[in-house]
Design a protein around this motif. Structure first.
Motif, PDB file in Angstrom:
ATOM      1  N   VAL A 151      -3.733 -10.566  -5.134  1.00 46.60           N
ATOM      2  CA  VAL A 151      -2.345 -10.267  -5.279  1.00 46.60           C
ATOM      3  C   VAL A 151      -1.847 -10.739  -3.495  1.00 46.60           C
ATOM      4  CG1 VAL A 151      -2.154  -8.599  -6.161  1.00 46.60           C
ATOM      5  CG2 VAL A 151      -2.134  -8.588  -4.468  1.00 46.60           C
ATOM      6  N   HIS A 152      -2.937 -11.614  -2.965  1.00 50.21           N
ATOM      7  CA  HIS A 152      -1.861 -12.274  -1.044  1.00 50.21           C
ATOM      8  C   HIS A 152      -1.056 -13.245  -1.874  1.00 50.21           C
ATOM      9  CE1 HIS A 152      -2.020 -13.917   2.105  1.00 50.21           C
ATOM     10  NE2 HIS A 152      -2.491 -15.000   1.975  1.00 50.21           N
ATOM     11  N   GLY A 153      -0.251 -13.207  -1.024  1.00 47.87           N
ATOM     12  CA  GLY A 153       1.146 -14.443  -0.597  1.00 47.87           C
ATOM     13  C   GLY A 153       1.888 -14.217  -2.233  1.00 47.87           C
ATOM     14  N   LEU A 154       2.288 -12.997  -2.776  1.00 44.08           N
ATOM     15  CA  LEU A 154       3.228 -12.741  -3.519  1.00 44.08           C
ATOM     16  C   LEU A 154       4.335 -12.046  -3.090  1.00 44.08           C
ATOM     17  CD1 LEU A 154       1.391 -11.484  -6.853  1.00 44.08           C
ATOM     18  CD2 LEU A 154       1.728 -13.821  -6.375  1.00 44.08           C
ATOM     19  N   THR A 155       5.483 -12.571  -3.758  1.00 41.74           N
ATOM     20  CA  THR A 155       7.105 -11.775  -3.064  1.00 41.74           C
ATOM     21  C   THR A 155       7.303 -10.397  -3.760  1.00 41.74           C
ATOM     22  OG1 THR A 155       8.441 -13.089  -5.668  1.00 41.74           O
ATOM     23  CG2 THR A 155       7.810 -14.223  -2.785  1.00 41.74           C
ATOM     24  N   ASP A 156       8.029  -9.393  -3.582  1.00 46.18           N
ATOM     25  CA  ASP A 156       8.167  -8.381  -4.230  1.00 46.18           C
ATOM     26  C   ASP A 156       8.630  -8.590  -5.008  1.00 46.18           C
ATOM     27  OD1 ASP A 156       7.888  -7.296  -0.800  1.00 46.18           O
ATOM     28  OD2 ASP A 156       9.837  -6.596  -1.148  1.00 46.18           O
ATOM     29  N   ASP A 157       9.336  -8.776  -5.622  1.00 46.62           N
ATOM     30  CA  ASP A 157       9.831  -9.684  -7.383  1.00 46.62           C
ATOM     31  C   ASP A 157       8.019  -9.594  -7.889  1.00 46.62           C
ATOM     32  OD1 ASP A 157      12.262  -9.929  -9.361  1.00 46.62           O
ATOM     33  OD2 ASP A 157      10.751 -11.079  -9.064  1.00 46.62           O
ATOM     34  N   GLU A 158       7.444 -11.050  -7.696  1.00 45.00           N
ATOM     35  CA  GLU A 158       6.445 -10.884  -8.654  1.00 45.00           C
ATOM     36  C   GLU A 158       5.292  -9.634  -8.378  1.00 45.00           C
ATOM     37  OE1 GLU A 158       5.753 -15.736  -7.106  1.00 45.00           O
ATOM     38  OE2 GLU A 158       5.259 -14.560  -6.214  1.00 45.00           O
ATOM     39  N   SER A 195       1.795  -0.292  -0.906  1.00 48.34           N
ATOM     40  CA  SER A 195       2.621   0.191  -0.647  1.00 48.34           C
ATOM     41  C   SER A 195       2.984  -0.179   1.380  1.00 48.34           C
ATOM     42  CB  SER A 195       2.794   1.895  -0.471  1.00 48.34           C
ATOM     43  OG  SER A 195       3.277   2.574   0.297  1.00 48.34           O
ATOM     44  N   ASP A 196       1.780  -0.261   2.064  1.00 47.18           N
ATOM     45  CA  ASP A 196       1.094  -0.489   3.193  1.00 47.18           C
ATOM     46  C   ASP A 196       2.040  -2.427   3.244  1.00 47.18           C
ATOM     47  OD1 ASP A 196      -0.113   1.374   3.902  1.00 47.18           O
ATOM     48  OD2 ASP A 196      -1.503   0.868   3.586  1.00 47.18           O
ATOM     49  N   MET A 197       1.816  -2.877   1.623  1.00 50.49           N
ATOM     50  CA  MET A 197       2.246  -4.131   1.700  1.00 50.49           C
ATOM     51  C   MET A 197       2.696  -4.724   1.427  1.00 50.49           C
ATOM     52  SD  MET A 197      -1.252  -5.616  -0.527  1.00 50.49           S
ATOM     53  CE  MET A 197      -0.707  -7.256  -0.348  1.00 50.49           C
ATOM     54  N   TYR A 198       4.063  -3.499   0.655  1.00 46.50           N
ATOM     55  CA  TYR A 198       5.101  -4.129   0.449  1.00 46.50           C
ATOM     56  C   TYR A 198       6.686  -3.072  -0.174  1.00 46.50           C
ATOM     57  CZ  TYR A 198       3.220  -8.055  -2.242  1.00 46.50           C
ATOM     58  OH  TYR A 198       2.501  -8.953  -2.599  1.00 46.50           O
ATOM     59  N   GLY A 199       5.784  -1.949   0.737  1.00 52.42           N
ATOM     60  CA  GLY A 199       7.065  -0.209   0.588  1.00 52.42           C
ATOM     61  C   GLY A 199       6.439  -0.249  -0.339  1.00 52.42           C
ATOM     62  N   ASP A 200       7.166   1.656  -0.371  1.00 57.05           N
ATOM     63  CA  ASP A 200       6.883   2.840  -1.363  1.00 57.05           C
ATOM     64  C   ASP A 200       7.708   1.997  -2.688  1.00 57.05           C
ATOM     65  OD1 ASP A 200       5.085   4.171   0.620  1.00 57.05           O
ATOM     66  OD2 ASP A 200       6.802   5.653   1.230  1.00 57.05           O
ATOM     67  N   ASN A 201       8.756   1.220  -2.840  1.00 53.29           N
ATOM     68  CA  ASN A 201       9.672   1.036  -3.663  1.00 53.29           C
ATOM     69  C   ASN A 201       9.120   0.516  -4.560  1.00 53.29           C
ATOM     70  OD1 ASN A 201      12.111   2.650  -3.004  1.00 53.29           O
ATOM     71  ND2 ASN A 201      12.758   1.927  -1.779  1.00 53.29           N
ATOM     72  N   VAL A 202       8.631  -0.344  -3.755  1.00 55.01           N
ATOM     73  CA  VAL A 202       7.527  -1.652  -4.635  1.00 55.01           C
ATOM     74  C   VAL A 202       6.279  -1.214  -5.495  1.00 55.01           C
ATOM     75  CG1 VAL A 202       6.242  -3.412  -4.656  1.00 55.01           C
ATOM     76  CG2 VAL A 202       8.494  -3.025  -3.499  1.00 55.01           C
ATOM     77  N   ALA A 203       5.449  -0.341  -4.769  1.00 54.66           N
ATOM     78  CA  ALA A 203       3.974   0.511  -5.197  1.00 54.66           C
ATOM     79  C   ALA A 203       5.249   1.432  -6.156  1.00 54.66           C
ATOM     80  CB  ALA A 203       3.983   1.459  -4.147  1.00 54.66           C
TER      81      ALA A 203
END
Length: 249
Positions: A151-158, A195-203
């Motif tokens: 999932v490298h390079g994906l945005t939060d929305d993606e 979570s480490d990559m995008y934060g808890d809310n996204v995870a």
């Protein structure tokens, strides 16, 4: 609130007639999609007739694979653009059989994930650990590096449109399922990685499935685990009655 999902992967099984018959037998026996999503990934030849057979029922029809180009001189490959235009909105990517038999690398899978998302497809990205790590009783770490690469390079929305399936390769088609605690551990590590990559809310929005010798006998124990949002089922999804038993676990 993550909606759980029961998804079947038929692999290279069933012809068009068999696939359509299956869909017709189950489509009217499924719960509403806002309570539980149900999906079947069939062979490419079967997908369009399956979509037509499913109609407006809750059943979603998925592709088992796609390429990372929309068109071109790529004999034998399936275009993500063409899949979406045909009414397919989900695709399985990175299954261990694709990695093993067809030498798909994490870089290849990452390209496919991005191409699928660009075309409106929601990828189910598979990742696994090794039997060796399990036998020695070590924690699952390899699955984390897989996720980082795929999932490298994906945005939060993606990433919120990606579902991740934890599938230990030693449990696929062997009848030897990970026990619920092992399965939950793998799914937990994946969520922590997101979570480490995008934060808890996204995870907390990303659905994580378990796959590997899922049966009617073990689905209840798996689905009770907090970080397991559903299952990706192989052999047990081939029979309509068994698939419905899994759905109505």
């Amino acid at each position: 609130m993550r909606v759980p999902i029961i998804a079947g992967n038929w692999k290279m099984n069933k012809d068009v007639q068999e696939a359509v018959s299956f869909v017709k037998q189950v489509k009217d026996e499924l719960p509403p999609a806002n309570q539980l999503e149900t999906a079947i990934a069939g062979p490419t030849l079967c997908l369009v007739p399956m979509v037509k057979a499913a109609g407006k029922s809750p059943l979603k029809i998925m592709a088992e694979n796609c390429y990372y180009k929309d068109d071109g001189a790529y004999t034998g490959e399936t275009s993500p653009y063409a899949l979406y235009q045909a009414g397919i909105h989900h695709v399985i990517l990175g299954h261990s059989e694709r990695r093993t038999y067809f030498n798909e690398s994490d870089d290849m899978i990452n390209k496919k994930v991005k191409a699928a998302l660009k075309n409106g497809l929601c990828p189910i990205v598979c990742c696994d650990d090794t039997m060796g790590r399990r036998v020695t009783g070590k924690k699952v770490h390899w699955v984390v590096s897989r996720i980082l690469a795929d999932v490298h390079g994906l945005t939060d929305d993606e990433i919120c449109h990606v579902t991740i399936a934890y599938e230990p390769s030693w449990a696929i088609g062997t009848g030897e399922s990970a026990d619920p605690d092992q399965a939950a551990e793998g799914c937990y590590l994946i969520r922590q990685t997101i979570s480490d990559m995008y934060g808890d809310n996204v995870a907390n929005d990303v659905r994580i499935l378990y796959g590997g010798s899922v049966t009617t006998a073990n689905i209840n124990a798996l689905m009770e685990k907090q970080d397991i949002d559903g299952v990706l089922v192989g052999a047990a999804s081939l029979n309509p009655a068994t698939f419905l038993q899994l759905v109505h676990h």
